[in-house]
Each structure stands twice: as C-alpha cells, then as structure tokens.
Write an enzyme that holds these catalytic residues in place. Structure first.
Site, short mmCIF file in Angstrom:
data_model
loop_
_atom_site.label_atom_id
_atom_site.label_comp_id
_atom_site.label_asym_id
_atom_site.label_seq_id
_atom_site.Cartn_x
_atom_site.Cartn_y
_atom_site.Cartn_z
N LYS A 128 64.07 53.41 116.62
CA LYS A 128 64.29 53.90 115.25
C LYS A 128 64.83 55.31 115.37
CE LYS A 128 63.56 52.32 111.07
NZ LYS A 128 63.39 50.92 110.61
N ASP A 168 68.38 51.84 107.11
CA ASP A 168 67.00 51.98 106.64
C ASP A 168 67.07 52.88 105.40
OD1 ASP A 168 64.09 51.26 107.66
OD2 ASP A 168 63.94 53.32 106.97
P1 NDP Z 1 66.74 52.44 100.23
O1 NDP Z 1 67.08 53.82 100.62
O2 NDP Z 1 67.82 51.49 99.88
O3 NDP Z 1 65.69 52.45 99.02
C1 NDP Z 1 64.49 53.09 99.13
C2 NDP Z 1 63.73 52.93 97.83
O4 NDP Z 1 62.39 53.40 98.03
C3 NDP Z 1 64.29 53.77 96.71
O5 NDP Z 1 64.00 53.16 95.48
C4 NDP Z 1 63.53 55.07 96.88
O6 NDP Z 1 63.45 55.87 95.71
C5 NDP Z 1 62.16 54.59 97.25
N1 NDP Z 1 61.49 55.58 98.08
C6 NDP Z 1 61.91 56.09 99.26
N2 NDP Z 1 61.07 57.02 99.71
C7 NDP Z 1 60.09 57.09 98.80
C8 NDP Z 1 58.93 57.88 98.70
N3 NDP Z 1 58.61 58.77 99.65
N4 NDP Z 1 58.13 57.68 97.62
C9 NDP Z 1 58.45 56.78 96.65
N5 NDP Z 1 59.55 56.02 96.69
C10 NDP Z 1 60.35 56.17 97.75
O7 NDP Z 1 65.85 51.88 101.45
P2 NDP Z 1 65.54 50.37 101.83
O8 NDP Z 1 65.40 49.54 100.63
O9 NDP Z 1 66.48 49.97 102.89
O10 NDP Z 1 64.10 50.54 102.54
C11 NDP Z 1 62.88 50.43 101.83
C12 NDP Z 1 61.76 50.11 102.80
O11 NDP Z 1 62.05 48.88 103.48
C13 NDP Z 1 61.54 51.13 103.91
O12 NDP Z 1 60.16 51.16 104.23
C14 NDP Z 1 62.31 50.55 105.08
O13 NDP Z 1 61.81 51.01 106.33
C15 NDP Z 1 62.00 49.08 104.89
N6 NDP Z 1 62.93 48.14 105.53
C16 NDP Z 1 64.28 48.21 105.31
C17 NDP Z 1 65.11 47.29 105.91
C18 NDP Z 1 66.57 47.28 105.65
O14 NDP Z 1 67.23 46.37 106.16
N7 NDP Z 1 67.13 48.20 104.89
C19 NDP Z 1 64.59 46.26 106.83
C20 NDP Z 1 63.15 46.23 106.92
C21 NDP Z 1 62.37 47.16 106.30
P3 NDP Z 1 64.35 57.20 95.60
O15 NDP Z 1 65.73 56.71 95.37
O16 NDP Z 1 63.77 57.98 94.50
O17 NDP Z 1 64.20 57.91 96.93
O1 2IT Z 2 62.90 48.25 109.53
C1 2IT Z 2 63.84 47.50 109.84
O2 2IT Z 2 63.66 46.42 110.39
C2 2IT Z 2 65.20 47.93 109.50
N1 2IT Z 2 65.36 48.98 108.88
C3 2IT Z 2 66.39 47.14 109.96
C4 2IT Z 2 66.83 47.62 111.31
C5 2IT Z 2 68.14 47.06 111.80
O3 2IT Z 2 68.47 47.44 112.94
O4 2IT Z 2 68.82 46.30 111.12
#
Ligand code: NDP
Ligand code: 2IT
Length: 447
Positions: A128, A168
């Site tokens: 990461k 992420d």
């Molecule tokens: P994005 O940046 O697309 O969206 C993040 C969302 O979460 C936004 O709505 C954001 O609000 C909110 N958020 C972020 N930080 C905080 C915080 N500290 N407190 C409250 N709300 C918060 O990210 P993703 O959707 O990609 O990721 C979301 C989660 O999913 C993370 O935990 C990530 O690690 C996990 N994840 C993502 C994957 C991926 O493929 N993208 C794969 C697997 C897991 P705001 O806009 O106000 O910051």
């Molecule tokens: O938490 C996760 O699994 C991710 N943010 C996706 C990582 C990736 O390499 O696609």
C-alpha cells in the site's frame, strides 16, 4: 477468544517498536487473535516465526514530494510505499491520497492487503502507498503536478513483476492517468505496472465498478447461507466515493433500497431510496464537480445530518464504504436494535474491534473487508492478466470472473470459519489468507 502468552508478547513488542502506529496495532491484533488457535496447532509456523515475519514489511519506502502550487508556492508532502509481502506474487495494492495518511495507516492497509490478495485466488503479494496530499480544493493542474512529483521517486520501485499500484481513497481514474503518464515518461516503457487505467490505454472493463459490485456479490452469498436474499432489503451505505457509488448501483439493480450515503461532512437520509437518476447525480457531483453530499439533500428534498454517520437509521443491511474506524460499538448496538441482519465492510477496517465483537457475538452476518471488498484488487489482478496477454476482455467476461472470485472467497471463509453451524467470516478470512501466505513462506525458506 483466549489469547496466549506468546501472542501477547508479539503484540506488546509491536507496540513498543512502533508506538505511533495505532491502526497497524489494531489490524494486527484483530488478525492474530482470530488465527492464534490455528497458528498454535501448526508448530511449523511458530518454529519458522512466520507471524513475526508477516508483521514486518519486506520494505518501506519514504520520500519527499516537493511541488509548486497554483500560487507559485512550494509545497512539501510525504510519499510512501509499504511493500509488505511478496511470497505469493508481485506487490499489489492501492495508493491513498488523504491528509490523514501516515506510515502507520499504510502499514495497516498493506498488512490487510497481503491477506486479502491471498484470498482472491490470484498470484498477488501485498503493498500500500500514498501521501498526506489532500486533493480537496486543488485545481486539475495541481493534482497533475503533484502526481508527477510523486512518481518522480516512486517509479524506481515499480514494475509489472515488482509492484503494481492501483487506486484507493483520493486516487481514481484521473490520478492513475497522471501517475501512469509520468511513469511512462520516466521509464520510456508502456507496461502494465498500474491498474485502474483508462479503457483506451490498458484498463480493464468493470475495474471501476469492481469493489462495489463485488461487495454486493459477497453479501448475496452471505444471505444465501441463511436462505435469504437482497431483494427489497433496506440498506444504509456510508461514503459516496468509488466503493459506495457502485455498491449502491448494484444493490439498486438487484431490487434493494439504498437510503443513505455520506461524506466526511455528514450523511443524507432518503427514505424513498436512491434510484438510478439520483445515483447519476451523485456520480456527477462527486466524480466531476467534486462537490459535497449535502447538495443531494437540497436537490432531492431529503434529510441531511451534518457531522453524523448513518448508523442510527433503521436498515437491514449496513455497508460501511468510507474509511477506517467509522462504525464503533455504540453504532453496532444501534444497528442491531433497529433490526440489522448483515454488515459487510466495503472500506478497509471501518468497524472497530468492539463493533465486530458485537456483530459476531450476536451471530448476525458480518463480512470483513479483506473478503467483502476484495473485488477491486481482484479485477486489478485481472487487468494485469489482460495486459500480459495484450487483450481486453468484454464486460460480461470480467463480471463473470469477478462473481466467481467473490464466490470462491466466500467458500474459503465458510471452509475455515464454520463454527457449529455459524460462519465466523472474520476467522475464516483470516485463516484462509494467512495459510496460503504462510505455506508459501515456509516453502521459500528464511528470507
Ligand atoms: P473515494 O476517495 O472514492 O471515496 C471515499 C469516500 O469516503 C468519500 O465519500 C469520502 O468523503 C469518505 N471519506 C474518506 N475519508 C473519510 C474520513 N476520514 N471520514 C469520513 N468520510 C471519509 O475512496 P474509495 O471509495 O475508493 O475508498 C473507500 C474505502 O474503500 C477505503 O477504506 C478504501 O481503502 C476501501 N477500498 C477501496 C477500493 C477501491 O478499489 N477503490 C478497494 C477496496 C477497498 P470526502 O469526499 O468528504 O472525503
Ligand atoms: O484496498 C484495496 O484493495 C484497494 N484499494 C485496491 C487495490 C488495487 O491494487 O487495486
């Protein structure tokens, strides 16, 4: 679960050695506590000190990212890549751009990623990375310049068979584009060493959708074990980014009703349900205009709760899809009081230890992130496969493989987590992931 002296010693040592990394301690404690009986019943793991090796990154790269903002002022951010474990494949894992990012945050995420990637059935190690850069309020040019400055160092540590980052929090298709462009410029090669790429330059269909869709496929599998289905269920989702948007999209498509979404300022509560038209508004709001979720409530005349999280609403399924530690023990009690039967983690470690214990003790369906949100990195792995073959599969093809992978992950959880008629998905996911990596490490000797 009763922990032994050896386990306490390992956890105490970890805290003493890295006192400023509470999220990493939390992730390690959760995993080790749940796998400890399994570790103890396999003395070969203890003799080879597999656990001690697993919680020490193979490599952690820390670097300065200096860049110039739109006012001509020099900005200095911190860049990181934690290459945690490559026993079963090249390092793979997302990049996070968020002001709260520290080395400890990325160590927790990289540790989770190792076990998650092992569950995907694909040959992927775990890593990461990211930065404390805050994309909010930055111009397009500033984001591009930052990404270029970040890659000026990180490119040395990447490669198809070395380390392959993906997205992420704060890193989506736009950022991957700028990062990849700079990588290509510096290395003079067009290689697959990023996933989440655009569809015209090596990306995979369904990658953007994969984490959210995969989460719903996993939830459907969980519900099926109890003869239940997602159709007509009321769902509370947190977040409104990549994972939340596509979890909502898929949930709506299979007949569920999504009544909440949120961002870091508050949540919207729409008892009529978010439909396709409203979701299209959210995508435009968040991915193009980069506005706040509050605007949804103004546009569709529903309630907005500033500074709050959605766990006080009445729902049958809760999907935390925003960030770590966003659902605590009190939230868990509240969800159960309101009749919640299933919680699945779209985000990484969104539920605190207390919340998880509450769900597991009450025997509701609880899907931990490393299983439930593995769809994103899985399609990342499929993107790597397509790149190495020089092919691009159809939407149906990738979606079918994603479903198969989520089903296979679910089966592994059941196989290792079945406890007298109850599936403890936390234990199942942790043992299944650990076992695969541990066996690979044993077979490869002391390295
Ligand atoms: P994005 O940046 O697309 O969206 C993040 C969302 O979460 C936004 O709505 C954001 O609000 C909110 N958020 C972020 N930080 C905080 C915080 N500290 N407190 C409250 N709300 C918060 O990210 P993703 O959707 O990609 O990721 C979301 C989660 O999913 C993370 O935990 C990530 O690690 C996990 N994840 C993502 C994957 C991926 O493929 N993208 C794969 C697997 C897991 P705001 O806009 O106000 O910051
Ligand atoms: O938490 C996760 O699994 C991710 N943010 C996706 C990582 C990736 O390499 O696609």
């Amino acid at each position: 679960m009763k922990s032994s002296k050896e386990l306490t010693k390992i956890l105490d040592l970890l805290k003493a050695r890295y006192p400023a990394e509470p999220e990493f301690h939390q992730a390690v404690a959760e995993v080790l506590t749940s796998i400890w009986p399994f570790v103890r019943s396999n003395p070969k793991y203890q003799a080879a000190r597999i656990v001690e090796r697993l919680i020490e990154p193979e490599r952690a790269i820390l670097f300065r990212v200096a860049w110039m903002d739109r006012h001509g002022a020099v900005q200095v951010n911190r860049g990181y890549r934690v290459q945690m474990n490559s026993a079963i494949g090249p390092y793979k894992g997302g990049l996070r751009f968020h002001p709260t990012v520290t080395l400890g945050t990325l160590k927790f995420l990289a540790f989770e990623q190792v076990l998650k990637n092992a569950l995907t059935t694909l040959p992927l190690g775990g890593a990461k990375g990211g930065s404390d850069f805050d994309p909010k309020g930055k111009s397009e040019e500033e984001v591009m310049r930052f990404c270029q400055a970040f890659m000026s160092e990180l490119h040395r540590h990447l490669g198809d068979d070395v380390d392959v980052p993906g997205g992420d929090i704060g890193v989506g298709t736009r950022e991957i584009g700028y990062l990849f462009g700079q990588y290509r410029r510096l290395t003079t090669e067009f290689s697959g060493s990023f996933t989440g790429k655009g569809l015209y330059w090596g990306g995979s269909r369904i990658r953007e959708e994969a984490t959210g869709y995969g989460l719903i496929y996993f939830v459907e599998e969980m519900l099926r074990t109890r003869g239940n289905s997602i159709n007509k269920k009321v769902i509370a989702i947190s977040g409104s980014g990549n994972v939340a948007q596509y979890a909502a999209e898929r949930a709506i498509a299979v007949g569920a009703k999504v009544i909440t979404l949120s961002d870091s300022d508050g949540f919207i509560h729409d008892p009529d349900g978010v439909n396709e038209e409203k979701l299209a508004f959210v995508k435009e709001l968040k991915n193009i205009r980069r506005g706040r979720i509050k605007e949804f409530a103004q546009k569709f005349k529903c309630d907005y709760h500033p500074g709050k999280r959605p766990w006080g609403v009445k729902c049958q399924i809760a999907l935390p899809c925003a960030t770590q530690n966003e659902l605590d023990g009190r939230d868990a009690d509240s969800l159960l009081r309101h009749g919640c039967i299933c919680v699945a983690e779209g985000a990484n470690m969104p539920c605190t230890h207390d919340a998880i214990s509450t769900f597991v003790d009450r025997r509701i369906l609880f899907g931990p992130g490393k299983a439930a949100n593995a769809g994103g990195v899985s399609v990342g792995g499929l993107e790597m496969t397509q790149n190495s073959m020089g092919l691009q599969w159809t939407r149906d093809d990738v979606d079918r493989r994603l479903r198969e992978i989520m089903r296979a992950i679910h089966s592994q959880c059941v196989r290792f987590g079945e406890q007298k008629g109850f599936v403890n998905y936390v234990v199942g996911a942790n043992i299944a992931g650990f076992r695969k990596v541990a066996e690979a490490m044993l077979e490869q000797g002391v390295v």
